[in-house]
Write a protein that holds these residues in place. Structure first.
Motif, PDB file in Angstrom:
ATOM      1  N   ALA A 202       0.829  -1.205   0.000  1.00 53.01           N
ATOM      2  CA  ALA A 202       0.000   0.000   0.000  1.00 53.01           C
ATOM      3  C   ALA A 202       0.864   1.256   0.000  1.00 53.01           C
ATOM      4  N   THR A 203       1.953   1.232   0.759  1.00 53.64           N
ATOM      5  CA  THR A 203       2.852   2.384   0.786  1.00 53.64           C
ATOM      6  C   THR A 203       3.433   2.631  -0.602  1.00 53.64           C
ATOM      7  N   ARG A 204       3.926   1.565  -1.247  1.00 55.59           N
ATOM      8  CA  ARG A 204       4.490   1.716  -2.591  1.00 55.59           C
ATOM      9  C   ARG A 204       3.438   2.207  -3.578  1.00 55.59           C
ATOM     10  N   TYR A 205       2.222   1.666  -3.476  1.00 54.00           N
ATOM     11  CA  TYR A 205       1.149   2.068  -4.370  1.00 54.00           C
ATOM     12  C   TYR A 205       0.856   3.565  -4.254  1.00 54.00           C
ATOM     13  N   LEU A 206       0.793   4.072  -3.032  1.00 53.91           N
ATOM     14  CA  LEU A 206       0.487   5.489  -2.849  1.00 53.91           C
ATOM     15  C   LEU A 206       1.565   6.379  -3.456  1.00 53.91           C
ATOM     16  N   LEU A 207       2.814   5.953  -3.342  1.00 52.31           N
ATOM     17  CA  LEU A 207       3.902   6.748  -3.925  1.00 52.31           C
ATOM     18  C   LEU A 207       3.827   6.705  -5.453  1.00 52.31           C
ATOM     19  N   LEU A 208       3.547   5.535  -6.013  1.00 48.83           N
ATOM     20  CA  LEU A 208       3.434   5.411  -7.464  1.00 48.83           C
ATOM     21  C   LEU A 208       2.236   6.199  -7.991  1.00 48.83           C
ATOM     22  N   ALA A 209       1.105   6.101  -7.287  1.00 47.54           N
ATOM     23  CA  ALA A 209      -0.108   6.786  -7.721  1.00 47.54           C
ATOM     24  C   ALA A 209       0.067   8.298  -7.708  1.00 47.54           C
ATOM     25  N   ALA A 210       0.957   8.792  -6.859  1.00 49.10           N
ATOM     26  CA  ALA A 210       1.209  10.235  -6.767  1.00 49.10           C
ATOM     27  C   ALA A 210       2.243  10.700  -7.784  1.00 49.10           C
ATOM     28  N   GLY A 211       2.783   9.763  -8.559  1.00 51.99           N
ATOM     29  CA  GLY A 211       3.746  10.146  -9.575  1.00 51.99           C
ATOM     30  C   GLY A 211       5.180  10.242  -9.100  1.00 51.99           C
ATOM     31  N   LEU A 212       5.462   9.764  -7.888  1.00 46.46           N
ATOM     32  CA  LEU A 212       6.841   9.775  -7.397  1.00 46.46           C
ATOM     33  C   LEU A 212       7.642   8.682  -8.103  1.00 46.46           C
ATOM     34  N   PRO A 213       8.965   8.786  -8.095  1.00 44.22           N
ATOM     35  CA  PRO A 213       9.779   7.737  -8.720  1.00 44.22           C
ATOM     36  C   PRO A 213       9.468   6.374  -8.099  1.00 44.22           C
ATOM     37  N   THR A 214       9.606   5.329  -8.912  1.00 43.15           N
ATOM     38  CA  THR A 214       9.339   3.969  -8.432  1.00 43.15           C
ATOM     39  C   THR A 214      10.385   3.583  -7.396  1.00 43.15           C
ATOM     40  N   PRO A 215       9.956   3.280  -6.162  1.00 41.60           N
ATOM     41  CA  PRO A 215      10.937   2.871  -5.143  1.00 41.60           C
ATOM     42  C   PRO A 215      11.365   1.429  -5.337  1.00 41.60           C
ATOM     43  N   GLN A 216      12.568   1.134  -4.931  1.00 37.35           N
ATOM     44  CA  GLN A 216      13.063  -0.242  -4.952  1.00 37.35           C
ATOM     45  C   GLN A 216      12.622  -0.939  -3.673  1.00 37.35           C
ATOM     46  N   THR A 217      12.236  -2.207  -3.789  1.00 38.52           N
ATOM     47  CA  THR A 217      11.863  -2.967  -2.598  1.00 38.52           C
ATOM     48  C   THR A 217      13.088  -3.673  -2.030  1.00 38.52           C
ATOM     49  N   GLN A 218      13.076  -3.839  -0.703  1.00 41.63           N
ATOM     50  CA  GLN A 218      14.129  -4.577   0.012  1.00 41.63           C
ATOM     51  C   GLN A 218      15.522  -4.091  -0.400  1.00 41.63           C
ATOM     52  N   VAL A 219      15.846  -2.898   0.082  1.00 36.20           N
ATOM     53  CA  VAL A 219      17.107  -2.250  -0.275  1.00 36.20           C
ATOM     54  C   VAL A 219      18.167  -2.559   0.788  1.00 36.20           C
ATOM     55  N   PRO A 220      19.312  -3.095   0.398  1.00 38.78           N
ATOM     56  CA  PRO A 220      20.377  -3.336   1.381  1.00 38.78           C
ATOM     57  C   PRO A 220      21.094  -2.035   1.731  1.00 38.78           C
ATOM     58  N   VAL A 221      21.319  -1.819   3.022  1.00 35.22           N
ATOM     59  CA  VAL A 221      22.020  -0.621   3.499  1.00 35.22           C
ATOM     60  C   VAL A 221      23.232  -1.069   4.309  1.00 35.22           C
ATOM     61  N   GLN A 222      24.411  -0.725   3.865  1.00 35.81           N
ATOM     62  CA  GLN A 222      25.642  -1.061   4.575  1.00 35.81           C
ATOM     63  C   GLN A 222      25.849  -0.089   5.736  1.00 35.81           C
ATOM     64  N   THR A 223      25.981  -0.597   6.961  1.00 35.63           N
ATOM     65  CA  THR A 223      26.221   0.246   8.125  1.00 35.63           C
ATOM     66  C   THR A 223      27.431  -0.291   8.883  1.00 35.63           C
ATOM     67  N   TRP A 224      27.858   0.459   9.885  1.00 34.44           N
ATOM     68  CA  TRP A 224      29.001   0.017  10.685  1.00 34.44           C
ATOM     69  C   TRP A 224      28.668  -1.233  11.503  1.00 34.44           C
ATOM     70  N   GLN A 225      27.366  -1.473  11.741  1.00 31.37           N
ATOM     71  CA  GLN A 225      26.978  -2.672  12.486  1.00 31.37           C
ATOM     72  C   GLN A 225      26.945  -3.902  11.580  1.00 31.37           C
ATOM     73  N   ARG A 226      26.183  -3.777  10.463  1.00 28.17           N
ATOM     74  CA  ARG A 226      25.947  -4.902   9.565  1.00 28.17           C
ATOM     75  C   ARG A 226      25.178  -4.368   8.368  1.00 28.17           C
ATOM     76  N   THR A 227      24.811  -5.261   7.458  1.00 30.32           N
ATOM     77  CA  THR A 227      23.942  -4.865   6.346  1.00 30.32           C
ATOM     78  C   THR A 227      22.494  -5.012   6.788  1.00 30.32           C
TER      79      THR A 227
END
Length: 313
Positions: A202-227
């Motif tokens: 639903a969150t992704r749908y609302l962003l797409l319906a508003a014309g925002l760029p298509t977000p990527q799902t399940q994005v890995p983020v490298q941090t000092w703790q872990r990914t």
């Protein structure tokens, strides 16, 4: 369309037992209902009150009752098939849907939607001993008949459960010219197996319906703790969008989540947290994400204003 390592697929639910009045003395049925041990799910059909613990248990019990009362060959379809496969359904599904080759007789109950539409043998399946349409046909039926958000919730989960994209495309080709095909094509083109819950979809749908760029799902983020993996994100701008449910942080989970969030922010990411209340106010949610994206795309622009509820960006 990334799938987070270790994430699980949807699994079919355990079905409740259904009792029919015809199989028990009238006094026994009346007693069980009177003391609250049985709850009525349809005329002459009951389920143990102990089995009604989840949102869809009563609906599933109704499906079981319909199956045991339907003599002609049939396959549960649409939202009913989705529930039997363990896929989420965005809104309540009061009717039980099934597809059959023969026309229903007179006096059929309005709580049952019988679609006179044969099911190709390749798209017939059995889940928990009940006949259902395949994952692909279930997603296509829902995409053709439901509102876009509702259809996308099912389509995301169907892909996640293993539905074949080519099978769905072929089904749409075969249905060309019939109602809902054009909308279904748009839904399935936007479907993404990376969504791990209906609110994430639903969150992704609302962003797409508003014309925002298509977000990527399940994005890995490298941090000092872990990914860490975030629900939705724009890696090119280091913006994450995370859905938070109310039951997510029992025990010390809130402390672990704080450490996780701190690490993501320290890695240079901006994070937008989303709740059920935000989904109920789409314009405000979209405005927040749009503002954060603008700030991320133009970090040196000092004129970017802080977000205020009701402000025009």
């Amino acid at each position: 369309m990334a799938v987070r390592p270790g994430s699980t697929r949807p699994v079919p639910p355990t079905l409740p037992d259904v009792f029919f009045a015809r199989d028990h003395p009238t006094a026994v049925v009346a007693s069980q209902v009177r003391v609250g041990r049985w709850e009525r799910v349809s005329r002459g059909a009951y389920v143990s009150a102990d089995d009604i613990t989840g949102r869809w248990d009563r609906t599933l019990a109704h499906i079981v009752a319909v199956h045991r009362r339907t003599a002609v060959p049939h396959w549960f379809s649409h939202e009913s098939a989705a529930l039997l496969w363990g896929l989420p359904v965005w809104q309540d599904a009061p009717a039980t849907h099934l597809r059959q080759s023969t026309r229903p007789g007179p006096g059929q109950r309005s709580s049952v939607r019988r679609h006179v539409d044969p099911v190709p043998s390749i798209h017939r399946a059995v889940v928990n001993d009940l006949p259902v349409t395949s994952l692909a046909l279930t997603a296509v039926d829902c995409a053709r008949s439901l509102p876009v958000l509702d259809a996308l919730v099912v389509a995301d989960a169907a892909l996640r459960a293993g539905a074949d994209v080519e099978d769905m495309a072929l089904l749409l080709d075969q249905a060309q010219g019939r109602a809902g095909v054009a909308t279904a094509r748009r839904v399935l083109a936007a479907a993404d197996p990376g969504a791990e819950s209906a609110p994430e979809t639903a969150t992704r749908y609302l962003l797409l319906a508003a014309g925002l760029p298509t977000p990527q799902t399940q994005v890995p983020v490298q941090t000092w703790q872990r990914t860490y993996w975030v629900d939705l994100g724009y890696p090119q701008w280091r913006v994450a969008v995370e859905y938070d449910g109310r039951t997510k942080y029992g025990g010390d989970a809130w402390f672990k989540e704080k450490r996780r969030l701190d690490a993501i922010v320290e890695a240079g990411w901006r994070v937008v947290r989303v709740t059920a209340e935000d989904l109920a106010d789409p314009s405000r949610l979209v405005a927040r994400v749009r503002h954060v994206l603008a700030a991320a795309q133009h970090p040196d622009r000092g004129s970017v204003r802080p977000f205020r509820a009701g402000a025009t960006l």
